[in-house]
Design a protein around this motif. Structure first.
Motif, mmCIF file in Angstrom:
data_model
loop_
_atom_site.group_PDB
_atom_site.id
_atom_site.type_symbol
_atom_site.label_atom_id
_atom_site.label_comp_id
_atom_site.label_asym_id
_atom_site.label_seq_id
_atom_site.Cartn_x
_atom_site.Cartn_y
_atom_site.Cartn_z
ATOM 1 N N THR A 254 62.369 144.214 78.685
ATOM 2 C CA THR A 254 61.400 143.254 78.143
ATOM 3 C C THR A 254 62.107 141.658 78.000
ATOM 4 O O THR A 254 61.232 140.883 78.340
ATOM 5 C CB THR A 254 60.776 143.900 76.814
ATOM 6 O OG1 THR A 254 60.132 144.875 77.020
ATOM 7 C CG2 THR A 254 59.879 142.825 76.392
ATOM 8 N N ARG A 255 63.074 141.840 77.284
ATOM 9 C CA ARG A 255 63.944 140.322 76.990
ATOM 10 C C ARG A 255 64.091 139.806 78.354
ATOM 11 O O ARG A 255 63.494 138.537 78.602
ATOM 12 C CB ARG A 255 65.250 140.559 76.372
ATOM 13 C CG ARG A 255 65.589 139.464 76.036
ATOM 14 C CD ARG A 255 67.070 139.526 75.072
ATOM 15 N NE ARG A 255 66.532 140.458 73.783
ATOM 16 C CZ ARG A 255 67.088 141.817 73.899
ATOM 17 N NH1 ARG A 255 68.094 142.035 74.812
ATOM 18 N NH2 ARG A 255 67.073 142.340 72.864
ATOM 19 N N ARG A 256 64.628 140.274 79.601
ATOM 20 C CA ARG A 256 64.719 139.845 80.806
ATOM 21 C C ARG A 256 63.458 139.449 81.406
ATOM 22 O O ARG A 256 63.392 138.440 82.045
ATOM 23 C CB ARG A 256 65.506 140.680 81.458
ATOM 24 C CG ARG A 256 66.957 140.745 81.226
ATOM 25 C CD ARG A 256 67.864 141.715 82.243
ATOM 26 N NE ARG A 256 69.213 141.458 82.062
ATOM 27 C CZ ARG A 256 70.191 140.489 82.617
ATOM 28 N NH1 ARG A 256 69.387 139.547 83.278
ATOM 29 N NH2 ARG A 256 71.248 140.413 82.152
ATOM 30 N N LYS A 257 62.408 140.157 81.221
ATOM 31 C CA LYS A 257 61.166 140.021 81.835
ATOM 32 C C LYS A 257 60.495 138.824 81.241
ATOM 33 O O LYS A 257 60.200 137.806 81.922
ATOM 34 C CB LYS A 257 60.516 141.206 81.697
ATOM 35 C CG LYS A 257 58.982 141.007 82.391
ATOM 36 C CD LYS A 257 58.003 142.152 81.956
ATOM 37 C CE LYS A 257 56.514 141.852 82.362
ATOM 38 N NZ LYS A 257 55.664 143.007 82.286
ATOM 39 N N VAL A 258 60.580 138.492 79.785
ATOM 40 C CA VAL A 258 60.031 137.676 79.412
ATOM 41 C C VAL A 258 60.771 136.254 79.434
ATOM 42 O O VAL A 258 60.115 135.344 79.646
ATOM 43 C CB VAL A 258 59.645 137.734 77.988
ATOM 44 C CG1 VAL A 258 59.080 136.488 77.093
ATOM 45 C CG2 VAL A 258 58.738 138.906 77.605
ATOM 46 N N LEU A 259 62.003 136.275 79.352
ATOM 47 C CA LEU A 259 62.761 135.081 79.334
ATOM 48 C C LEU A 259 62.807 134.515 80.950
ATOM 49 O O LEU A 259 62.934 133.341 81.045
ATOM 50 C CB LEU A 259 64.199 135.354 79.161
ATOM 51 C CG LEU A 259 64.541 135.677 77.679
ATOM 52 C CD1 LEU A 259 65.846 135.803 77.404
ATOM 53 C CD2 LEU A 259 63.880 134.225 76.942
ATOM 54 N N GLY A 260 62.519 135.674 81.858
ATOM 55 C CA GLY A 260 62.547 135.180 83.458
ATOM 56 C C GLY A 260 61.173 134.330 83.630
ATOM 57 O O GLY A 260 61.081 133.398 84.172
ATOM 58 N N TRP A 261 60.114 134.899 82.837
ATOM 59 C CA TRP A 261 58.722 134.253 83.004
ATOM 60 C C TRP A 261 58.854 132.889 82.332
ATOM 61 O O TRP A 261 58.443 131.790 82.990
ATOM 62 C CB TRP A 261 57.706 135.033 82.620
ATOM 63 C CG TRP A 261 56.438 134.186 82.361
ATOM 64 C CD1 TRP A 261 55.518 134.389 83.258
ATOM 65 C CD2 TRP A 261 55.882 133.362 81.408
ATOM 66 N NE1 TRP A 261 54.312 133.594 82.959
ATOM 67 C CE2 TRP A 261 54.584 133.138 81.850
ATOM 68 C CE3 TRP A 261 56.332 133.060 80.064
ATOM 69 C CZ2 TRP A 261 53.536 132.089 81.120
ATOM 70 C CZ3 TRP A 261 55.636 132.072 79.152
ATOM 71 C CH2 TRP A 261 54.303 131.679 79.929
ATOM 72 N N ALA A 262 59.460 132.607 81.375
ATOM 73 C CA ALA A 262 59.699 131.340 80.671
ATOM 74 C C ALA A 262 60.226 130.395 81.379
ATOM 75 O O ALA A 262 60.070 129.258 81.647
ATOM 76 C CB ALA A 262 60.239 131.542 79.215
ATOM 77 N N ALA A 263 61.769 131.062 82.006
ATOM 78 C CA ALA A 263 62.414 129.994 82.924
ATOM 79 C C ALA A 263 61.429 129.586 84.186
ATOM 80 O O ALA A 263 61.585 128.362 84.563
ATOM 81 C CB ALA A 263 63.666 130.754 83.401
ATOM 82 N N ASP A 264 60.822 130.488 84.615
ATOM 83 C CA ASP A 264 60.042 129.985 85.871
ATOM 84 C C ASP A 264 58.943 129.174 85.599
ATOM 85 O O ASP A 264 58.486 128.671 86.470
ATOM 86 C CB ASP A 264 59.673 131.367 86.636
ATOM 87 C CG ASP A 264 60.825 132.344 87.038
ATOM 88 O OD1 ASP A 264 61.903 131.825 87.255
ATOM 89 O OD2 ASP A 264 60.525 133.448 87.416
#
Length: 304
Positions: A254-264
């Motif tokens: 979940t952390r990777r998914k949300v941080l990926g969305w935030a970065a993108d």
């Protein structure tokens, strides 16, 4: 500065507590490499780490949002006068949180919505206050949005055995059940739209019902991530969980998914417990993330 605007949404940081939480990095984040703390020590101190004691500094704060004429609180901290025998750092506090909220222009009766991103001890405490010998809703006109999965998980009648053990003892009884019994809760699942700019999404892992609040207003983006991360070190090491994550594999994913969305999406990441500037924008750096820039909130350490 304790207030920013993103699109049509105003965000104000309301402090309950800032300081040490009686845990060293290797206790709080047992999966994080020691070298990342050593390499980052110059900017982690003093806001996120006490260099003399090697104790993690943390903030307990509520995010006050104003959107479409509504007054919304994201997480309600620890609360006063709560008996926390297995979490002594949070037991029997007497903070001036409500006065801080009043200084932000909000009285308890003004609040329309309370969001509990999850139901840990330090996210639901001001849901209630002690009125004589009874715990009653602090925000009498508010709808309290609670993830149903967490409500069921932490309800002692259901007999779950959490990783946190007794660390959440009394929390359901004094900070969740009284609100539910007063008819003020809305138990949601999967996702829940609050305003055109604000949407709750399930983000399990830290707890079964952990959630994030996504803000999309005009060209601005932000995500309030609760306890998806407790330290900016977890931007750099997204696989490093805190010691409180019920589902470690789920929390990492979940952390990777949300941080990926935030970065993108160039979104501001707003955790529950960061001191310092409180929030940050991130960029991808290989299979990890780096801090692009900090929010403009004034660090607590500079406020005295």
């Amino acid at each position: 500065m304790e207030q920013i605007e993103l699109g049509d949404v105003t965000i104000t940081r309301v402090r309950e507590y800032y300081g040490p939480v009686d845990m060293t990095p290797d206790t709080f984040f047992p999966e994080s490499p020691k070298e990342v703390w050593d390499d980052s020590s110059t900017w982690l101190t003093p806001h996120f780490l006490d260099s003399e004691t090697n104790i993690v500094n943390s903030a307990i704060q509520t995010w006050l949002l104003r959107s479409e004429g509504m007054t919304i609180l994201v997480d309600t901290g620890v609360g006063n006068h709560k008996e926390r025998p297995y979490a002594p750092v949070w037991s029997r506090l007497e903070t001036d949180f409500l006065a801080n909220l009043a200084r932000a222009g909000v009285e308890p009766e003004d609040v329309d919505v309370v969001i509990n991103t999850h139901l840990h001890v330090d996210h639901v405490g001001w849901n209630t206050y002690l009125d004589g010998r009874r715990w009653v809703p602090t925000f009498p006109n508010a709808t309290y949005l609670m993830p149903k999965d967490d409500f069921d998980f932490w309800n002692p009648e259901n007999g779950h055995e959490p990783l946190l053990g007794r660390g959440n003892q009394n929390v359901f009884e004094d900070s969740v059940a009284p609100v539910h019994e007063a008819g003020r809760t809305l138990l949601w699942e999967h996702s829940h739209r609050i305003t055109a700019d604000l949407r709750l999404e399930a983000a399990p892992g830290h707890t079964p019902g952990s959630s994030v609040l996504t803000l999309a207003s005009g060209s601005d983006r932000a995500v309030f991530v609760g306890d998806l991360l407790h330290s900016p070190v977890q931007f750099l090491e997204p696989d490093a969980n805190s010691c409180f994550c019920e589902d470690p594999a789920g929390a990492r994913a979940t952390r990777r998914k949300v941080l990926g969305w935030a970065a993108d999406n160039n979104a501001l990441v707003i955790p529950a417990h960061l001191g310092g500037h409180g929030a940050a924008e991130v960029v991808r750096e290989g299979d990890k993330f780096a801090i692009k820039g900090w929010a403009p909130f004034t660090p607590y350490a500079e406020q005295g």
